[in-house]
Design a protein around this motif. Sequence first.
Motif, PDB file in Angstrom:
ATOM      1  N   ARG A 106     -15.394 -11.868  -6.829  1.00 34.24           N
ATOM      2  CA  ARG A 106     -16.154 -12.801  -7.669  1.00 34.24           C
ATOM      3  C   ARG A 106     -17.095 -12.106  -8.637  1.00 34.24           C
ATOM      4  O   ARG A 106     -17.548 -12.723  -9.612  1.00 34.24           O
ATOM      5  CB  ARG A 106     -16.999 -13.722  -6.781  1.00 34.24           C
ATOM      6  N   PHE A 107     -17.450 -10.853  -8.376  1.00 39.19           N
ATOM      7  CA  PHE A 107     -18.504 -10.203  -9.144  1.00 39.19           C
ATOM      8  C   PHE A 107     -18.155  -8.741  -9.398  1.00 39.19           C
ATOM      9  O   PHE A 107     -17.653  -8.051  -8.513  1.00 39.19           O
ATOM     10  CB  PHE A 107     -19.827 -10.289  -8.375  1.00 39.19           C
ATOM     11  N   ARG A 108     -18.440  -8.286 -10.627  1.00 40.79           N
ATOM     12  CA  ARG A 108     -18.286  -6.859 -10.912  1.00 40.79           C
ATOM     13  C   ARG A 108     -19.254  -6.450 -12.001  1.00 40.79           C
ATOM     14  O   ARG A 108     -19.646  -7.247 -12.864  1.00 40.79           O
ATOM     15  CB  ARG A 108     -16.855  -6.518 -11.319  1.00 40.79           C
ATOM     16  N   VAL A 109     -19.666  -5.187 -11.932  1.00 39.80           N
ATOM     17  CA  VAL A 109     -20.486  -4.569 -12.966  1.00 39.80           C
ATOM     18  C   VAL A 109     -19.581  -3.670 -13.796  1.00 39.80           C
ATOM     19  O   VAL A 109     -18.848  -2.843 -13.247  1.00 39.80           O
ATOM     20  CB  VAL A 109     -21.637  -3.751 -12.350  1.00 39.80           C
ATOM     21  N   VAL A 110     -19.634  -3.858 -15.110  1.00 35.23           N
ATOM     22  CA  VAL A 110     -18.793  -3.095 -16.032  1.00 35.23           C
ATOM     23  C   VAL A 110     -19.687  -2.166 -16.838  1.00 35.23           C
ATOM     24  O   VAL A 110     -20.609  -2.629 -17.515  1.00 35.23           O
ATOM     25  CB  VAL A 110     -18.019  -4.029 -16.986  1.00 35.23           C
ATOM     26  N   GLU A 111     -19.428  -0.851 -16.753  1.00 34.58           N
ATOM     27  CA  GLU A 111     -20.166   0.091 -17.589  1.00 34.58           C
ATOM     28  C   GLU A 111     -19.497   0.143 -18.964  1.00 34.58           C
ATOM     29  O   GLU A 111     -18.400   0.687 -19.117  1.00 34.58           O
ATOM     30  CB  GLU A 111     -20.186   1.481 -16.955  1.00 34.58           C
ATOM     31  N   ALA A 112     -20.144  -0.436 -19.953  1.00 33.85           N
ATOM     32  CA  ALA A 112     -19.551  -0.520 -21.287  1.00 33.85           C
ATOM     33  C   ALA A 112     -20.621  -0.901 -22.297  1.00 33.85           C
ATOM     34  O   ALA A 112     -21.689  -1.422 -21.949  1.00 33.85           O
ATOM     35  CB  ALA A 112     -18.425  -1.562 -21.312  1.00 33.85           C
ATOM     36  N   ASP A 113     -20.319  -0.657 -23.550  1.00 36.75           N
ATOM     37  CA  ASP A 113     -21.119  -1.142 -24.665  1.00 36.75           C
ATOM     38  C   ASP A 113     -20.742  -2.612 -24.873  1.00 36.75           C
ATOM     39  O   ASP A 113     -19.616  -2.922 -25.263  1.00 36.75           O
ATOM     40  CB  ASP A 113     -20.809  -0.309 -25.913  1.00 36.75           C
ATOM     41  N   ALA A 114     -21.665  -3.521 -24.602  1.00 35.26           N
ATOM     42  CA  ALA A 114     -21.339  -4.951 -24.647  1.00 35.26           C
ATOM     43  C   ALA A 114     -20.895  -5.385 -26.034  1.00 35.26           C
ATOM     44  O   ALA A 114     -20.047  -6.280 -26.160  1.00 35.26           O
ATOM     45  CB  ALA A 114     -22.542  -5.771 -24.198  1.00 35.26           C
ATOM     46  N   ALA A 115     -21.450  -4.770 -27.078  1.00 37.01           N
ATOM     47  CA  ALA A 115     -21.057  -5.140 -28.440  1.00 37.01           C
ATOM     48  C   ALA A 115     -19.581  -4.872 -28.674  1.00 37.01           C
ATOM     49  O   ALA A 115     -18.902  -5.620 -29.390  1.00 37.01           O
ATOM     50  CB  ALA A 115     -21.904  -4.391 -29.458  1.00 37.01           C
ATOM     51  N   GLU A 116     -19.057  -3.801 -28.074  1.00 38.43           N
ATOM     52  CA  GLU A 116     -17.627  -3.489 -28.193  1.00 38.43           C
ATOM     53  C   GLU A 116     -16.812  -4.303 -27.194  1.00 38.43           C
ATOM     54  O   GLU A 116     -15.710  -4.774 -27.511  1.00 38.43           O
ATOM     55  CB  GLU A 116     -17.399  -1.988 -27.981  1.00 38.43           C
ATOM     56  N   TRP A 117     -17.324  -4.465 -25.994  1.00 42.44           N
ATOM     57  CA  TRP A 117     -16.610  -5.191 -24.943  1.00 42.44           C
ATOM     58  C   TRP A 117     -16.333  -6.625 -25.353  1.00 42.44           C
ATOM     59  O   TRP A 117     -15.233  -7.148 -25.127  1.00 42.44           O
ATOM     60  CB  TRP A 117     -17.426  -5.142 -23.655  1.00 42.44           C
ATOM     61  N   LEU A 118     -17.306  -7.282 -25.976  1.00 45.26           N
ATOM     62  CA  LEU A 118     -17.131  -8.674 -26.362  1.00 45.26           C
ATOM     63  C   LEU A 118     -15.974  -8.871 -27.340  1.00 45.26           C
ATOM     64  O   LEU A 118     -15.337  -9.918 -27.345  1.00 45.26           O
ATOM     65  CB  LEU A 118     -18.420  -9.216 -26.987  1.00 45.26           C
ATOM     66  N   LYS A 119     -15.705  -7.864 -28.155  1.00 46.33           N
ATOM     67  CA  LYS A 119     -14.612  -7.976 -29.125  1.00 46.33           C
ATOM     68  C   LYS A 119     -13.250  -8.103 -28.437  1.00 46.33           C
ATOM     69  O   LYS A 119     -12.289  -8.558 -29.056  1.00 46.33           O
ATOM     70  CB  LYS A 119     -14.602  -6.754 -30.046  1.00 46.33           C
ATOM     71  N   THR A 120     -13.182  -7.719 -27.180  1.00 47.24           N
ATOM     72  CA  THR A 120     -11.912  -7.748 -26.436  1.00 47.24           C
ATOM     73  C   THR A 120     -11.791  -8.985 -25.552  1.00 47.24           C
ATOM     74  O   THR A 120     -10.879  -9.070 -24.735  1.00 47.24           O
ATOM     75  CB  THR A 120     -11.774  -6.493 -25.550  1.00 47.24           C
ATOM     76  N   GLN A 121     -12.711  -9.959 -25.717  1.00 43.09           N
ATOM     77  CA  GLN A 121     -12.750 -11.126 -24.826  1.00 43.09           C
ATOM     78  C   GLN A 121     -12.646 -12.439 -25.594  1.00 43.09           C
ATOM     79  O   GLN A 121     -13.464 -13.344 -25.415  1.00 43.09           O
ATOM     80  CB  GLN A 121     -14.057 -11.107 -24.019  1.00 43.09           C
ATOM     81  N   PRO A 122     -11.668 -12.620 -26.452  1.00 44.11           N
ATOM     82  CA  PRO A 122     -11.644 -13.831 -27.281  1.00 44.11           C
ATOM     83  C   PRO A 122     -11.434 -15.100 -26.459  1.00 44.11           C
ATOM     84  O   PRO A 122     -10.571 -15.158 -25.591  1.00 44.11           O
ATOM     85  CB  PRO A 122     -10.465 -13.577 -28.231  1.00 44.11           C
ATOM     86  N   ALA A 123     -12.271 -16.104 -26.740  1.00 44.71           N
ATOM     87  CA  ALA A 123     -12.132 -17.457 -26.180  1.00 44.71           C
ATOM     88  C   ALA A 123     -11.880 -17.447 -24.673  1.00 44.71           C
ATOM     89  O   ALA A 123     -10.984 -18.136 -24.177  1.00 44.71           O
ATOM     90  CB  ALA A 123     -11.017 -18.203 -26.903  1.00 44.71           C
TER      91      ALA A 123
END
Length: 237
Positions: A106-123
Amino acid sequence: MAEKAGTPFILQGWRTRELRFAEGTAQSRMSRWAPDRLVVDYTRTMLGALALVPAPGRIAMVGLGGGSQAKFLHRHLPAATLEAIEINPAVIALRRRFRIPDDDARFRVVEADAAEWLKTQPASIDLLLVDGYDTSGIPAALSTQRFYNDCRAALRPGGVAAFNLYDTAHAEHRHRLQVAFGAANVAVVEEARQSNRVAFAWVGPLAAADGAPALSRAGQRELREALVAVRAAVQGR
């Protein structure tokens, strides 16, 4: 011994444990005796977004910090999947000191730049919580028009985002949100006891805001005032 600027450290008190990047400013505060409780007002206000999206399936959080919202949601909203996006591995390394749950189904921590990560999560996100800060305030990468556009693009229809604007050029951030989401789809709640402003933005028609969120009874009690404040802000915008 002074801590190096930007290096997270812990300030330990009898009742609370704080995550800090610099002396004098707490990034996150935890009750040592009730680690899942939301101690700081704005964290409850941000989760007042559940008045607008009462049963989110997927929640993403920009910034882990001491995991206040992650812990609360993990305990009180068991039907949701949770992801916390944190760029600083030194912050992630302190997760056990703040009683943040281990990664699971149910839960995970992702080490990433959120500004870049969000670009890979459309809709794909129902509720997005943006609370990313560094020693200077909101990082530049989380302040651009492109970032706010990407936040909108990452939300499903009916999805909601909440942004902790604190005291940092809030009018500029609000304008960018209005450009990204449309002026009619943005509302702001002022924090009476702090210098925070929490902005809410959404995509398309909202779910009925008069029903109870899919929280535990204890979670609903803890967020009661925040839920009322967010409903009032949206209705009065």
